[in-house]
Design a protein around this motif. Structure first.
Motif, PDB file in Angstrom:
ATOM      1  N   PRO A  58       0.819  -1.221   0.000  1.00 17.10           N
ATOM      2  CA  PRO A  58       0.000   0.000   0.000  1.00 17.10           C
ATOM      3  C   PRO A  58       0.851   1.270   0.000  1.00 17.10           C
ATOM      4  O   PRO A  58       0.441   2.287  -0.558  1.00 17.10           O
ATOM      5  CB  PRO A  58      -0.816  -0.120   1.292  1.00 17.10           C
ATOM      6  CG  PRO A  58      -0.829  -1.567   1.605  1.00 17.10           C
ATOM      7  CD  PRO A  58       0.464  -2.122   1.126  1.00 17.10           C
ATOM      8  N   ILE A  62      -0.783   3.406  -2.969  1.00 19.12           N
ATOM      9  CA  ILE A  62      -1.689   4.477  -2.513  1.00 19.12           C
ATOM     10  C   ILE A  62      -1.176   5.862  -2.942  1.00 19.12           C
ATOM     11  O   ILE A  62      -1.944   6.659  -3.496  1.00 19.12           O
ATOM     12  CB  ILE A  62      -1.915   4.421  -0.984  1.00 19.12           C
ATOM     13  CG1 ILE A  62      -2.651   3.133  -0.594  1.00 19.12           C
ATOM     14  CG2 ILE A  62      -2.687   5.642  -0.502  1.00 19.12           C
ATOM     15  CD1 ILE A  62      -4.058   3.001  -1.152  1.00 19.12           C
ATOM     16  N   ILE A  71      -7.312   7.399  -6.892  1.00 17.83           N
ATOM     17  CA  ILE A  71      -7.698   7.261  -5.487  1.00 17.83           C
ATOM     18  C   ILE A  71      -9.224   7.334  -5.321  1.00 17.83           C
ATOM     19  O   ILE A  71      -9.780   6.718  -4.402  1.00 17.83           O
ATOM     20  CB  ILE A  71      -7.002   8.342  -4.606  1.00 17.83           C
ATOM     21  CG1 ILE A  71      -7.062   7.941  -3.123  1.00 17.83           C
ATOM     22  CG2 ILE A  71      -7.581   9.724  -4.851  1.00 17.83           C
ATOM     23  CD1 ILE A  71      -6.261   6.745  -2.759  1.00 17.83           C
ATOM     24  N   SER A 104      -9.533   8.980   1.452  1.00 14.03           N
ATOM     25  CA  SER A 104      -8.646  10.065   1.043  1.00 14.03           C
ATOM     26  C   SER A 104      -9.332  11.406   1.252  1.00 14.03           C
ATOM     27  O   SER A 104     -10.554  11.532   1.083  1.00 14.03           O
ATOM     28  CB  SER A 104      -8.287   9.886  -0.438  1.00 14.03           C
ATOM     29  OG  SER A 104      -7.846  11.089  -0.999  1.00 14.03           O
TER      30      SER A 104
END
Length: 225
Positions: A58, A62, A71, A104
């Protein structure tokens, strides 16, 4: 530079394919009461296993998703999968504690984010109080005013909010007073040193005492022993 660009391109195209071909999955980390070890919640964590690249961390995919705009679909994938899992477990008669989903700050600021979230909850007949949205402290502080309305609406719906990696970002105490936050997570860099580093122990104690004074839950990340 060429190698780095090619690696990034490979990861980006792989991530797009992963979204399209169901190569992403969730794992669930338990949250336990320190006093007696009872289960009090879970955190849903997104994972990616690629047929060519293998398991991609991740910490690699990410930031890539943040910089490429992936995202947003990644976030909706996570939310949908977690809520579907909660519904499936409850249909089997299992007790499912409140589950935290990492979101996010970009997604939280999306105009229709809460409308989409409510649609997914309604589709699977899952109550809003079943989930907790988790944001990192540094992401939360970027364009805070734009995120504020969404967070206040979340609280009205019964969705709890958690601040991840507390103590590593801006650590502005003003936002703790202004925002409807329910939980602080002590960053694992402090937790790892609690037993051996006096400074880390002092910082952890300070965060715990401050949070409890404000009526917030405290979660310690990365407890291994």
């Amino acid at each position: 530079m060429k190698i780095a660009a090619l690696q990034r391109l490979t990861l980006e195209s792989g991530l797009r394919e992963a979204l399209e071909n169901d190569r992403l999955f969730m794992v669930y980390q338990p949250k336990l009461y320190l006093e007696d070890g009872r289960l009090m919640g879970m955190e849903a964590l997104l994972r990616w296993k690629d047929p060519s690249l293998g398991s991609v961390a991740p910490s690699v995919f990410i930031p890539l998703a943040e910089s490429t705009g992936l995202i947003i679909p990644l976030g909706y994938f996570s939310i949908r999968r977690v809520i579907a899992d909660i519904a499936a477990w409850r249909a089997k008669g299992l007790h499912v504690p409140r589950t935290a989903i990492n979101v996010s700050a970009h997604q939280l600021r999306e105009v229709d984010f809460l409308d989409q979230l409510q649609k997914i909850l309604k589709e699977f007949d899952v109550d809003a109080s079943s989930i907790c949205l988790e944001l990192t402290e540094s992401a939360l502080m970027m364009q805070l005013d734009k995120s504020m309305d969404s967070m206040l609406r979340c609280a009205e719906l019964g969705i709890q909010l958690s601040v991840d990696d507390f103590g590593t970002g801006y650590s502005s105490l003003a936002y703790l007073r202004r925002l409807p936050i329910h939980e602080l997570k002590v960053d694992q860099s402090f937790v790892a040193g609690i037993a051996s580093e006096p400074d880390d122990r002092s910082i952890a104690k300070m965060i715990i005492n401050m949070a409890h004074t404000l009526g917030l839950r405290v979660v310690a990340e990365g407890v291994e022993t």
